[in-house]
Design a protein around this motif. Structure first.
Motif, PDB file in Angstrom:
ATOM      1  N   CYS A 258      16.384   4.817  15.271  1.00  0.00           N
ATOM      2  CA  CYS A 258      17.590   5.620  15.459  1.00  0.00           C
ATOM      3  C   CYS A 258      17.321   7.091  15.784  1.00  0.00           C
ATOM      4  O   CYS A 258      17.785   7.606  16.789  1.00  0.00           O
ATOM      5  CB  CYS A 258      18.449   5.489  14.202  1.00  0.00           C
ATOM      6  SG  CYS A 258      19.953   6.456  14.228  1.00  0.00           S
ATOM      7  N   ASP A 259      16.580   7.780  14.917  1.00  0.00           N
ATOM      8  CA  ASP A 259      16.369   9.218  15.104  1.00  0.00           C
ATOM      9  C   ASP A 259      15.152   9.661  14.303  1.00  0.00           C
ATOM     10  O   ASP A 259      14.461   8.844  13.674  1.00  0.00           O
ATOM     11  CB  ASP A 259      17.621  10.016  14.730  1.00  0.00           C
ATOM     12  CG  ASP A 259      18.060   9.840  13.273  1.00  0.00           C
ATOM     13  OD1 ASP A 259      17.280   9.284  12.464  1.00  0.00           O
ATOM     14  OD2 ASP A 259      19.174  10.259  12.928  1.00  0.00           O
ATOM     15  N   LEU A 260      14.876  10.962  14.323  1.00  0.00           N
ATOM     16  CA  LEU A 260      13.693  11.504  13.663  1.00  0.00           C
ATOM     17  C   LEU A 260      13.717  11.246  12.160  1.00  0.00           C
ATOM     18  O   LEU A 260      12.695  10.867  11.573  1.00  0.00           O
ATOM     19  CB  LEU A 260      13.578  13.007  13.948  1.00  0.00           C
ATOM     20  CG  LEU A 260      12.477  13.755  13.196  1.00  0.00           C
ATOM     21  CD1 LEU A 260      11.109  13.155  13.476  1.00  0.00           C
ATOM     22  CD2 LEU A 260      12.501  15.241  13.568  1.00  0.00           C
ATOM     23  N   ASP A 261      14.853  11.452  11.511  1.00  0.00           N
ATOM     24  CA  ASP A 261      14.926  11.230  10.067  1.00  0.00           C
ATOM     25  C   ASP A 261      14.638   9.776   9.720  1.00  0.00           C
ATOM     26  O   ASP A 261      13.932   9.468   8.757  1.00  0.00           O
ATOM     27  CB  ASP A 261      16.308  11.636   9.532  1.00  0.00           C
ATOM     28  CG  ASP A 261      16.339  13.082   9.081  1.00  0.00           C
ATOM     29  OD1 ASP A 261      15.584  13.419   8.159  1.00  0.00           O
ATOM     30  OD2 ASP A 261      17.103  13.863   9.663  1.00  0.00           O
ATOM     31  N   THR A 262      15.207   8.867  10.508  1.00  0.00           N
ATOM     32  CA  THR A 262      14.967   7.447  10.285  1.00  0.00           C
ATOM     33  C   THR A 262      13.492   7.126  10.441  1.00  0.00           C
ATOM     34  O   THR A 262      12.900   6.400   9.631  1.00  0.00           O
ATOM     35  CB  THR A 262      15.786   6.616  11.282  1.00  0.00           C
ATOM     36  OG1 THR A 262      17.178   6.883  11.091  1.00  0.00           O
ATOM     37  CG2 THR A 262      15.544   5.135  11.108  1.00  0.00           C
ATOM     38  N   LEU A 263      12.870   7.673  11.491  1.00  0.00           N
ATOM     39  CA  LEU A 263      11.459   7.436  11.757  1.00  0.00           C
ATOM     40  C   LEU A 263      10.594   7.980  10.625  1.00  0.00           C
ATOM     41  O   LEU A 263       9.673   7.297  10.137  1.00  0.00           O
ATOM     42  CB  LEU A 263      11.108   8.078  13.096  1.00  0.00           C
ATOM     43  CG  LEU A 263       9.685   8.014  13.614  1.00  0.00           C
ATOM     44  CD1 LEU A 263       9.680   7.871  15.138  1.00  0.00           C
ATOM     45  CD2 LEU A 263       8.914   9.275  13.239  1.00  0.00           C
ATOM     46  N   ALA A 264      10.888   9.216  10.183  1.00  0.00           N
ATOM     47  CA  ALA A 264      10.076   9.848   9.149  1.00  0.00           C
ATOM     48  C   ALA A 264      10.244   9.160   7.798  1.00  0.00           C
ATOM     49  O   ALA A 264       9.262   8.908   7.088  1.00  0.00           O
ATOM     50  CB  ALA A 264      10.443  11.324   9.047  1.00  0.00           C
ATOM     51  N   ALA A 265      11.480   8.847   7.423  1.00  0.00           N
ATOM     52  CA  ALA A 265      11.717   8.175   6.147  1.00  0.00           C
ATOM     53  C   ALA A 265      11.124   6.775   6.157  1.00  0.00           C
ATOM     54  O   ALA A 265      10.577   6.301   5.160  1.00  0.00           O
ATOM     55  CB  ALA A 265      13.212   8.121   5.852  1.00  0.00           C
ATOM     56  N   GLY A 266      11.212   6.095   7.320  1.00  0.00           N
ATOM     57  CA  GLY A 266      10.602   4.780   7.444  1.00  0.00           C
ATOM     58  C   GLY A 266       9.089   4.851   7.311  1.00  0.00           C
ATOM     59  O   GLY A 266       8.459   3.938   6.764  1.00  0.00           O
ATOM     60  N   GLY A 267       8.488   5.941   7.796  1.00  0.00           N
ATOM     61  CA  GLY A 267       7.064   6.138   7.627  1.00  0.00           C
ATOM     62  C   GLY A 267       6.669   6.307   6.176  1.00  0.00           C
ATOM     63  O   GLY A 267       5.652   5.775   5.714  1.00  0.00           O
ATOM     64  N   GLU A 268       7.474   7.049   5.419  1.00  0.00           N
ATOM     65  CA  GLU A 268       7.195   7.193   3.984  1.00  0.00           C
ATOM     66  C   GLU A 268       7.299   5.851   3.275  1.00  0.00           C
ATOM     67  O   GLU A 268       6.524   5.550   2.360  1.00  0.00           O
ATOM     68  CB  GLU A 268       8.175   8.202   3.370  1.00  0.00           C
ATOM     69  CG  GLU A 268       7.993   9.621   3.876  1.00  0.00           C
ATOM     70  CD  GLU A 268       6.595  10.154   3.618  1.00  0.00           C
ATOM     71  OE1 GLU A 268       6.118  10.048   2.470  1.00  0.00           O
ATOM     72  OE2 GLU A 268       5.965  10.642   4.586  1.00  0.00           O
TER      73      GLU A 268
END
Length: 378
Positions: A258-268
């Motif tokens: 979806c977006d940067l926040d989704t990508l970053a939180a999914g990485g965590e």
């Protein structure tokens, strides 16, 4: 004392076009024009382990049997990935979506192949081809359309003085970044130019960007980012990327979130479960995607991406030198793992492939090897 600062990104943005006589980046009269990637196929010995990682990465299971796993994104359409049980892990090929069954028939006639029906779980018809590097290529049509699933929604941002979120906090949950769709696959070939021309001629793909080894532009490109030609309808900057190398192999595949926040939180979320990040988070130059690369339990490189470029058929290819520093506009330096120079089994296999390739009749010669080594150290 005078300070001399060198801009590592100078001349790396590939808005610069071709010189006279260079590759045009498209075939004058392709057999068909595919519309998108349909799915990728893999072989893996442990489907349970593959499915656990897939769910953490953000896929949903569309079908599971004793010998097959079909994974999908939230967008309507066919599965993104098909994994079949096999004795060892391997990339098994890519399927491309034709505009209709007539194109599948036209391609079959042009290549001397026959049209076959796909399994009932997928539906539709396909023609099975093999590219010059030996990779399996299917072109399919009329496949079943899985209905769309609920997806994550883009977050509301306050950009500078444009304040649209007031009296509300920003709390992206640490959960899997739900994959929306398959974006692209990257393939390496010892016969890069022959392979490139085959895809342009038979599938109607067109080049968005060419890269060449530093000081070797006169020898032609060694990598291309290739998109679907949908006419005036924009498509992803690249659906396939091809690069010259000492072996014919899968490099990585990419899946939109979806977006940067989704990508970053999914990485965590992935880090919390012990999975290995290969490289990220950053923003690419060619394609502009925000990226985050991961290794799955079988060693395959897979990417979450968001905010990629979209080009229609009117844009001509850009040209730029290849370098490790030119892989991203911002983010951490490209890792040894991503560049394939970590001291592990994969890099040892590639080293052995270099020795073999240099003895064979292909496009990877000693001058190209010197260019590749210069890229890895740039």
């Amino acid at each position: 004392m005078t300070s001399h600062h060198t801009d590592a990104h100078r001349n790396l943005h590939s808005e610069h076009g071709a010189l006279r006589g260079e590759h045009p980046g498209r075939a004058p009269n392709p057999v068909v024009k595919v519309q998108d990637l349909a799915w990728l196929e893999f072989r893996k010995p442990d489907l349970d382990r593959a499915e656990i990682f897939a769910h953490a990465f953000g896929f949903t299971t569309a079908l599971r049997t004793a010998d097959q796993l079909q994974l999908r994104g939230t967008d309507a359409g066919a599965p993104c990935v098909i994994i079949r049980r096999g004795p060892r892990s391997a990339f098994a090929g890519a399927a491309f979506l034709a505009a209709d069954a007539t194109d599948v028939l036209r391609l079959a006639e042009a290549t001397g192949r026959t049209v076959e029906r796909l399994p009932e779980s997928l539906g539709g018809v396909a023609v099975d081809l093999t590219d010059p590097s030996g990779a399996s290529v299917q072109v399919v049509a009329d496949v079943h359309q899985l209905p769309a699933l609920p997806t994550q929604s883009p977050r509301t941002y306050n950009f500078g003085h444009d304040r649209v979120r007031e009296n509300a906090t920003q709390r992206p949950p640490r959960e899997p970044a739900r994959v929306q769709r398959l974006g692209h696959v990257v393939l390496q070939s010892t016969r890069y130019l022959e392979n490139l021309n085959w895809y342009l001629k038979n599938l109607g793909l067109i080049v968005s960007d060419f890269l060449y080894y530093p000081d070797q532009r006169e020898r032609g490109p060694v990598m291309s980012f290739i998109r679907c030609d949908r006419g005036d309808t924009p498509s992803d900057h690249h659906t396939v990327a091809m690069t010259l190398g000492p072996s014919n192999r899968y490099v990585h595949s990419a899946y939109q979130v979806c977006d940067l926040d989704t990508l970053a939180a999914g990485g965590e979320y992935l880090l919390d479960r012990g999975y290995r990040r290969s490289w990220g988070i950053g923003r690419h130059i060619q394609g502009s995607q925000i990226f985050d690369y991961w290794r799955d339990p079988d060693g395959f490189l897979v990417e979450h991406f968001s905010d990629g470029d979209l080009f229609d058929c009117s844009l001509e290819p850009g040209w730029a030198p290849m370098s490790a520093s030119g892989l991203a506009q911002w983010g951490p330096p490209a890792t040894k793992d991503f560049l394939g120079v970590s001291p592990d089994r994969a890099s040892l296999r590639e080293l052995r492939a270099m020795i073999t390739s240099l003895r064979e009749d292909n496009e990877f010669d000693f001058q190209r090897l010197r260019g590749l080594l210069k890229v890895a150290s740039s």
